[in-house]
Design a protein around this motif. Structure first.
Motif, PDB file in Angstrom:
ATOM      1  N   PRO A 197       0.791  -1.231   0.000  1.00 34.46           N
ATOM      2  CA  PRO A 197       0.000   0.000   0.000  1.00 34.46           C
ATOM      3  C   PRO A 197       0.825   1.283   0.000  1.00 34.46           C
ATOM      4  O   PRO A 197       0.303   2.337  -0.340  1.00 34.46           O
ATOM      5  CB  PRO A 197      -0.850  -0.119   1.276  1.00 34.46           C
ATOM      6  N   SER A 231      -5.214  -2.164   1.123  1.00 34.74           N
ATOM      7  CA  SER A 231      -3.892  -2.705   0.810  1.00 34.74           C
ATOM      8  C   SER A 231      -3.830  -3.046  -0.684  1.00 34.74           C
ATOM      9  O   SER A 231      -4.771  -2.810  -1.431  1.00 34.74           O
ATOM     10  CB  SER A 231      -3.602  -3.943   1.670  1.00 34.74           C
ATOM     11  N   LEU A 262      -4.751  -3.649   6.103  1.00 37.37           N
ATOM     12  CA  LEU A 262      -3.835  -4.528   6.813  1.00 37.37           C
ATOM     13  C   LEU A 262      -4.306  -4.766   8.246  1.00 37.37           C
ATOM     14  O   LEU A 262      -4.904  -3.887   8.875  1.00 37.37           O
ATOM     15  CB  LEU A 262      -2.436  -3.914   6.834  1.00 37.37           C
TER      16      LEU A 262
END
Length: 596
Positions: free
Chosen positions: A244, A454, A467
């Motif tokens: 990310p 993400s 996450l």
């Protein structure tokens, strides 16, 4: 968890004896024929042992066509029922969603039935082959006339595991319940200690990364390759991972098919592989950790005795270049911290904690690092907000808590355990860190990742689930370090420790808990350094186009690295030279242990 390999300039070219070179068998057909002939000629039973991920089914299918009168026995036949094996593994898989507990004392025999072992022994003799993970465990080894060890590098194995294709102990088909924690905290150690046992006793080593590219090395040739590699600086096959906060500087240096953004790439460490050119038609591809067969030569006596089986250093490159201005919530790493040695020993049975450094190799407009908390920040309030968010709700004022530092080229941030931090983007960070685990696992405890999506590598978009956080671990280990402490203690400064007219070496300041030194060699044409027979160096070219690293006393032992490529210099290497062509300043940045 996608990973990509980059093999540009990764080959290690070495010179071995003609006898060793010519004894290596290459190619699937040649290798299958060699194994078949050995089975038929052996005066007793033959064992085909190996690491997870080896295509034993494919290899056996071909062997059976050539050995029609031979009995092939899968070693799975001596294992306990799966329900008992799963019960055994519960202690190591644990209830923690992110981590487990290392099975340092376990051995493959723990998963076997003594009566089945006894029965198998009674069946072993000429014309019998036992195959699979643990075929030549100590309890069976003496009953074989020949032993083969089939090895696998770590990245293809992980791809197999993530695709649900990995076949674990006791089974002949993939297990849909098999989880990465089962591998990293239990099975890896069972496989590791079996390999440690058999590598000294095997008759043949088989590179089995791909069945169609099998290579067989007789024990003497294999040992010569490993010993010879330790006379050279060692380059590894790098791995890359999108994420990310992934960025795009990598496109200026490396062509990695399929990689659409680069959160980081690993330059050196125990989980990588090595390519070896021995002047044959194909290169060898082995796990880097095979060099740990001679840990004193690779690491030096202090490290090899203090941390048995562990290669304790890592080098990473955190990409941070964006062609357009982006918000901090896109380009920053999660706010996270790392555990101390005491914490990982108690909670995860690991030998050493995670000690990090950020060396700023490139800085672009807006280069910055998050580290510590502002002096007036209410940290009870910060923890409460992180727990309430759990990375699902945005913390709108997070920048009022986490301290931000402008970065420039050559800055070094020390990150001892308990220091909340994160790469802030717009910079290229060379991370030089400890590796806490024999299995190569890493310990980062996330507290906040901006509630962002993400990376989804299938669609190549930032549309994956946010996450997971490790809030309990994070706030348990956090020392809640403030701005003043970071400024005075953790923003390291370099001091010259050696100066000559050709080059000079500087070393960054440190704090007592950091176990390693960060040093640089600055030179116009060439510089020199010395491992002193006791310090393993990981050296990365951070200024310049290319550099050749070679032994001062034996210049034929050398290698060439490119900008942002690393080489592991074995402790046994001694005095060495780093040399570059062209004018201008060159810099190599290195990490080494403080004690030796």
């Amino acid at each position: 968890m996608p990973l990509y390999e980059g093999r540009h300039n990764a080959t290690n070219k070495i010179q071995i004896s003609p006898e060793a070179k010519n004894s290596i068998v290459m190619g699937e057909k040649n290798c299958i024929r060699k194994i078949a002939d050995d089975i038929l000629e052996a005066k007793g039973a033959v064992a085909l042992d190996g690491w997870y991920g080896v295509d034993f089914a494919g290899i056996l299918a071909e062997l059976k066509e050539l050995c029609t009168e031979v009995e092939f026995i899968p070693v799975q036949s001596v294992y306990l029922p799966m329900e008992k094996i799963r019960e055994y593994k519960k202690e190591y898989i644990t209830e923690d969603p992110s981590f487990g507990y290392c099975n340092m004392d376990g051995r493959i025999v723990d998963l076997t039935d003594p009566e089945k072992i006894k029965d198998l022994k009674s069946r072993l003799g000429k014309g019998v082959v036992v195959y699979g993970y643990g075929a030549a465990i100590p309890e069976l080894y003496d009953f074989y006339a020949r032993t083969y060890y089939f090895d696998m590098t770590r990245q293809p194995l992980l791809w197999s595991m993530w695709d649900g294709k990995l076949i674990p102990f006791a089974l002949d088909q993939p297990d849909p319940q098999y989880d990465w924690k089962e591998y990293y905290y239990c099975d890896y150690y069972l496989l590791h200690f079996q390999k440690h046992f058999i590598i000294e006793k095997m008759d043949y080593y088989v590179e089995a990364v791909k069945k169609e590219e099998l290579k067989i090395l007789p024990k003497a040739a294999y040992d010569e390759v490993i010993r010879t590699m330790l006379k050279y600086p060692v380059k590894e096959v790098e791995i890359y991972q999108p994420g990310p906060w992934g960025a795009y500087r990598y496109k200026d240096f490396w062509d990695v098919p399929g990689l659409e953004c680069n959160a980081w790439n690993e330059l050196a460490g125990p989980e990588l592989s090595i390519l070896i050119d021995v002047d044959r038609e194909e290169q060898l591809n082995l796990p880097f950790v095979n060099l740990m067969q001679y840990p004193d030569k690779l690491l030096g006596r202090y490290l090899s005795e203090t941390y048995p089986h562990l290669f304790p250093l890592d080098a990473w490159l955190d990409d941070g270049y964006f062609p357009d201005k982006q918000p901090a919530e896109r380009i920053s790493m999660p706010i996270h911290t790392h555990p101390s040695t005491d914490y990982v020993k108690t909670n995860f049975n690991e030998p050493i904690g995670r000690y990090e450094t950020y060396y700023i190799a490139e800085a672009y407009e807006g280069a910055n690092t998050w580290m510590g908390f502002y002096n007036d920040a209410d940290l009870e309030e910060w923890e409460a907000k992180c727990r309430k968010s759990n990375n699902h709700e945005v913390i709108g004022d997070w920048k009022d808590y986490v301290c931000n530092w402008e970065s420039n080229v050559g800055d070094l941030y020390l990150i001892p355990p308990g220091t909340d931090h994160g790469h802030g983007g717009n910079q290229m960070v060379l991370e030089l860190d400890t590796c806490p685990s024999i299995a190569g696992t890493e310990y980062s405890f996330f507290s906040y990742d901006f509630a962002r999506n993400s990376w989804d590598d299938k669609t190549k978009t930032m549309t994956g689930k946010p996450l997971n956080m490790q809030l309990d671990h994070s706030f348990r280990v956090s020392k809640f370090r403030r701005e003043d402490y970071v400024d005075k203690k953790l923003r390291a400064k370099p001091s010259v420790i050696k100066w000559t007219k050709e080059y000079y070496i500087d070393r960054y300041s440190s704090v007592p808990e950091m176990p390693f030194e960060i040093e640089r060699i600055h030179y116009q044409h060439k510089g020199e350094y010395d491992t002193e027979g006791k310090y393993c160096h990981i050296i990365t070219l951070t200024v310049g186009k290319t550099a050749r690293i070679y032994s001062k006393n034996n210049p034929e032992y050398g290698t060439q690295i490119n900008l942002y490529q690393a080489a592991v210099i074995p402790a046994d290497f001694g005095e060495y030279v780093i040399e570059s062509e062209g004018d201008g300043q060159h810099t190599a940045t290195l990490v080494r242990w403080k004690k030796g």
